[in-house]
Design a protein around this motif. Structure first.
Motif, PDB file in Angstrom:
ATOM      1  N   ARG A 128      87.967  65.765  67.700  1.00 15.19           N
ATOM      2  CA  ARG A 128      88.921  66.097  66.638  1.00 15.19           C
ATOM      3  C   ARG A 128      90.094  66.927  67.137  1.00 15.19           C
ATOM      4  O   ARG A 128      91.194  66.837  66.604  1.00 15.19           O
ATOM      5  CB  ARG A 128      88.215  66.893  65.515  1.00 15.19           C
ATOM      6  N   HIS A 129      89.852  67.768  68.118  1.00 17.45           N
ATOM      7  CA  HIS A 129      90.903  68.666  68.611  1.00 17.45           C
ATOM      8  C   HIS A 129      91.052  68.529  70.132  1.00 17.45           C
ATOM      9  O   HIS A 129      90.835  69.485  70.883  1.00 17.45           O
ATOM     10  CB  HIS A 129      90.581  70.112  68.231  1.00 17.45           C
ATOM     11  N   PRO A 130      91.462  67.343  70.597  1.00  9.89           N
ATOM     12  CA  PRO A 130      91.560  67.151  72.050  1.00  9.89           C
ATOM     13  C   PRO A 130      92.630  68.013  72.712  1.00  9.89           C
ATOM     14  O   PRO A 130      92.497  68.375  73.878  1.00  9.89           O
ATOM     15  CB  PRO A 130      91.877  65.661  72.195  1.00  9.89           C
ATOM     16  N   SER A 131      93.663  68.381  71.974  1.00  8.87           N
ATOM     17  CA  SER A 131      94.689  69.240  72.588  1.00  8.87           C
ATOM     18  C   SER A 131      94.132  70.643  72.831  1.00  8.87           C
ATOM     19  O   SER A 131      94.441  71.278  73.841  1.00  8.87           O
ATOM     20  CB  SER A 131      95.946  69.297  71.730  1.00  8.87           C
ATOM     21  N   TYR A 132      93.286  71.119  71.929  1.00  9.56           N
ATOM     22  CA  TYR A 132      92.661  72.433  72.116  1.00  9.56           C
ATOM     23  C   TYR A 132      91.657  72.377  73.255  1.00  9.56           C
ATOM     24  O   TYR A 132      91.588  73.285  74.092  1.00  9.56           O
ATOM     25  CB  TYR A 132      91.955  72.887  70.843  1.00  9.56           C
ATOM     26  N   CYS A 133      90.865  71.318  73.283  1.00  5.24           N
ATOM     27  CA  CYS A 133      89.889  71.139  74.352  1.00  5.24           C
ATOM     28  C   CYS A 133      90.611  71.081  75.704  1.00  5.24           C
ATOM     29  O   CYS A 133      90.201  71.728  76.665  1.00  5.24           O
ATOM     30  CB  CYS A 133      89.089  69.858  74.110  1.00  5.24           C
ATOM     31  N   GLY A 134      91.695  70.309  75.752  1.00  6.77           N
ATOM     32  CA  GLY A 134      92.482  70.208  76.980  1.00  6.77           C
ATOM     33  C   GLY A 134      93.043  71.541  77.416  1.00  6.77           C
ATOM     34  O   GLY A 134      93.025  71.883  78.598  1.00  6.77           O
ATOM     35  N   PHE A 135      93.544  72.326  76.454  1.00 13.38           N
ATOM     36  CA  PHE A 135      94.096  73.632  76.808  1.00 13.38           C
ATOM     37  C   PHE A 135      93.001  74.568  77.326  1.00 13.38           C
ATOM     38  O   PHE A 135      93.229  75.314  78.277  1.00 13.38           O
ATOM     39  CB  PHE A 135      94.821  74.288  75.628  1.00 13.38           C
ATOM     40  N   LEU A 136      91.831  74.541  76.711  1.00 14.78           N
ATOM     41  CA  LEU A 136      90.725  75.381  77.176  1.00 14.78           C
ATOM     42  C   LEU A 136      90.366  75.021  78.618  1.00 14.78           C
ATOM     43  O   LEU A 136      90.251  75.908  79.477  1.00 14.78           O
ATOM     44  CB  LEU A 136      89.506  75.228  76.261  1.00 14.78           C
ATOM     45  N   PHE A 173      93.202  73.080  55.855  1.00 12.58           N
ATOM     46  CA  PHE A 173      94.372  72.342  55.384  1.00 12.58           C
ATOM     47  C   PHE A 173      94.198  70.832  55.570  1.00 12.58           C
ATOM     48  O   PHE A 173      94.611  70.053  54.711  1.00 12.58           O
ATOM     49  CB  PHE A 173      95.643  72.835  56.079  1.00 12.58           C
ATOM     50  N   LEU A 174      93.580  70.424  56.664  1.00  8.43           N
ATOM     51  CA  LEU A 174      93.351  68.995  56.879  1.00  8.43           C
ATOM     52  C   LEU A 174      92.451  68.417  55.790  1.00  8.43           C
ATOM     53  O   LEU A 174      92.660  67.291  55.335  1.00  8.43           O
ATOM     54  CB  LEU A 174      92.751  68.761  58.270  1.00  8.43           C
ATOM     55  N   ARG A 175      91.464  69.190  55.361  1.00  9.98           N
ATOM     56  CA  ARG A 175      90.604  68.737  54.263  1.00  9.98           C
ATOM     57  C   ARG A 175      91.399  68.655  52.953  1.00  9.98           C
ATOM     58  O   ARG A 175      91.164  67.770  52.138  1.00  9.98           O
ATOM     59  CB  ARG A 175      89.399  69.670  54.115  1.00  9.98           C
ATOM     60  N   GLN A 176      92.335  69.572  52.757  1.00 10.81           N
ATOM     61  CA  GLN A 176      93.186  69.525  51.569  1.00 10.81           C
ATOM     62  C   GLN A 176      94.073  68.280  51.589  1.00 10.81           C
ATOM     63  O   GLN A 176      94.251  67.624  50.571  1.00 10.81           O
ATOM     64  CB  GLN A 176      94.090  70.772  51.501  1.00 10.81           C
ATOM     65  N   PHE A 177      94.628  67.961  52.763  1.00 14.03           N
ATOM     66  CA  PHE A 177      95.558  66.841  52.873  1.00 14.03           C
ATOM     67  C   PHE A 177      94.853  65.490  52.798  1.00 14.03           C
ATOM     68  O   PHE A 177      95.335  64.564  52.154  1.00 14.03           O
ATOM     69  CB  PHE A 177      96.337  66.884  54.196  1.00 14.03           C
ATOM     70  N   PHE A 178      93.706  65.371  53.496  1.00 16.51           N
ATOM     71  CA  PHE A 178      93.098  64.055  53.687  1.00 16.51           C
ATOM     72  C   PHE A 178      91.746  63.873  53.000  1.00 16.51           C
ATOM     73  O   PHE A 178      91.167  62.798  53.072  1.00 16.51           O
ATOM     74  CB  PHE A 178      92.966  63.755  55.186  1.00 16.51           C
ATOM     75  N   GLY A 179      91.254  64.925  52.338  1.00 14.80           N
ATOM     76  CA  GLY A 179      90.050  64.833  51.519  1.00 14.80           C
ATOM     77  C   GLY A 179      88.837  64.249  52.203  1.00 14.80           C
ATOM     78  O   GLY A 179      88.486  64.621  53.321  1.00 14.80           O
ATOM     79  N   SER A 180      88.206  63.268  51.538  1.00 16.36           N
ATOM     80  CA  SER A 180      86.959  62.693  52.045  1.00 16.36           C
ATOM     81  C   SER A 180      87.169  61.947  53.361  1.00 16.36           C
ATOM     82  O   SER A 180      86.254  61.834  54.171  1.00 16.36           O
ATOM     83  CB  SER A 180      86.342  61.759  51.006  1.00 16.36           C
ATOM     84  N   GLY A 181      88.389  61.459  53.591  1.00 18.97           N
ATOM     85  CA  GLY A 181      88.698  60.789  54.857  1.00 18.97           C
ATOM     86  C   GLY A 181      88.509  61.733  56.030  1.00 18.97           C
ATOM     87  O   GLY A 181      87.950  61.364  57.065  1.00 18.97           O
ATOM     88  N   TYR A 182      88.970  62.976  55.847  1.00 21.37           N
ATOM     89  CA  TYR A 182      88.799  63.956  56.924  1.00 21.37           C
ATOM     90  C   TYR A 182      87.343  64.399  57.027  1.00 21.37           C
ATOM     91  O   TYR A 182      86.829  64.579  58.133  1.00 21.37           O
ATOM     92  CB  TYR A 182      89.709  65.174  56.735  1.00 21.37           C
ATOM     93  N   GLU A 183      86.674  64.567  55.896  1.00 21.83           N
ATOM     94  CA  GLU A 183      85.257  64.963  55.899  1.00 21.83           C
ATOM     95  C   GLU A 183      84.428  63.966  56.704  1.00 21.83           C
ATOM     96  O   GLU A 183      83.603  64.349  57.526  1.00 21.83           O
ATOM     97  CB  GLU A 183      84.715  65.044  54.468  1.00 21.83           C
ATOM     98  N   GLU A 184      84.654  62.689  56.441  1.00 23.25           N
ATOM     99  CA  GLU A 184      83.896  61.641  57.133  1.00 23.25           C
ATOM    100  C   GLU A 184      84.224  61.629  58.623  1.00 23.25           C
ATOM    101  O   GLU A 184      83.348  61.503  59.470  1.00 23.25           O
ATOM    102  CB  GLU A 184      84.215  60.285  56.480  1.00 23.25           C
ATOM    103  N   TYR A 185      85.501  61.787  58.941  1.00 24.48           N
ATOM    104  CA  TYR A 185      85.948  61.842  60.342  1.00 24.48           C
ATOM    105  C   TYR A 185      85.313  63.040  61.058  1.00 24.48           C
ATOM    106  O   TYR A 185      84.834  62.922  62.180  1.00 24.48           O
ATOM    107  CB  TYR A 185      87.476  61.923  60.388  1.00 24.48           C
ATOM    108  N   ALA A 186      85.288  64.192  60.397  1.00 25.66           N
ATOM    109  CA  ALA A 186      84.720  65.411  60.998  1.00 25.66           C
ATOM    110  C   ALA A 186      83.226  65.252  61.255  1.00 25.66           C
ATOM    111  O   ALA A 186      82.708  65.789  62.239  1.00 25.66           O
ATOM    112  CB  ALA A 186      84.983  66.612  60.091  1.00 25.66           C
ATOM    113  N   ARG A 187      82.536  64.518  60.386  1.00 22.26           N
ATOM    114  CA  ARG A 187      81.087  64.320  60.560  1.00 22.26           C
ATOM    115  C   ARG A 187      80.767  63.504  61.809  1.00 22.26           C
ATOM    116  O   ARG A 187      79.756  63.719  62.454  1.00 22.26           O
ATOM    117  CB  ARG A 187      80.489  63.630  59.332  1.00 22.26           C
ATOM    118  N   ARG A 188      81.644  62.570  62.164  1.00 24.59           N
ATOM    119  CA  ARG A 188      81.325  61.680  63.284  1.00 24.59           C
ATOM    120  C   ARG A 188      81.958  62.100  64.615  1.00 24.59           C
ATOM    121  O   ARG A 188      81.778  61.422  65.626  1.00 24.59           O
ATOM    122  CB  ARG A 188      81.688  60.238  62.938  1.00 24.59           C
TER     123      ARG A 188
END
Length: 197
Positions: A128-136, A173-188
């Motif tokens: 979900r956060h490859p830019s953060y992972c890359g920076f770390l 904020f991502l959950r606010q913007f994209f709702g269940s779409g983001y929830e499902e994406y975050a689960r996988r």
């Protein structure tokens, strides 16, 4: 002093300076290419007072250790592992930026924007956060490349804590913007940062 600044120091410091210069300049250039020159400020260079202080402390550690314990810096397997981490982290971060395109910004969006899309393909299919992972990976790699044990640990802890606070805030904020779409994406997918769901 000439002995201290021999081949090892010159190679490691050159790699460090090139890594830092490339990282920041490429962030800036990509921001301009994606968002346009009028929408980008010097903040896209991602250089803060805390960051500059951390880099200065890492150089101080390097010079103290190479002067007092020059053999510490001669672990080429360690140094080259850090160099590989720098390349991997840089590549991962830039792939994330390019894949997200106009949906990627250096500042967290708090309001929806018609150009902001939920990106779930490419590298985002797995992380979900490859830019953060890359920076770390990149930031810790810079210190391993210098064979800086104190700064390696400090960078790992500080960057991890920064993302531990930032990720839940951004995902709110991502959950606010994209709702269940983001929830499902975050689960996988994984966040990409160890021990942060």
């Amino acid at each position: 002093m000439t002995e201290v600044l021999g081949f090892t120091a010159c190679r490691q410091l050159l790699q460090m300076f090139l890594a830092v210069i490339f990282f920041h300049c490429s962030e800036f250039v990509l921001a301009i290419a994606i968002h346009g020159k009028n929408n980008v400020t010097l903040k896209s260079l991602l250089i803060s007072k805390n960051y500059a202080l951390a880099m200065a402390c890492s150089l101080l550690e390097y010079f103290v250790e190479i002067y007092l314990f020059p053999g510490m810096k001669e672990h080429w397997v360690v140094s080259n592992t850090g160099l590989v981490m720098v390349i991997v982290g840089e590549t991962m971060r830039k792939l994330a930026i390019i894949t997200a395109g106009r949906s990627f910004t250096h500042l967290i969006r708090r309001y929806p924007n018609e150009q902001h899309k939920l990106v779930t393909h490419g590298i985002y299919k797995y992380i979900r956060h490859p830019s953060y992972c890359g920076f770390l990976i990149w930031s810790v790699g810079t210190q391993i490349m210098l064979c800086n044990p104190v700064s390696t640990l400090a960078f790992a802890v500080v960057v991890w804590r920064f993302f531990k606070e930032r990720i839940p805030y951004e995902e709110f904020f991502l959950r606010q913007f994209f709702g269940s779409g983001y929830e499902e994406y975050a689960r996988r997918t994984t966040s990409g940062i160890p021990f942060i769901k």
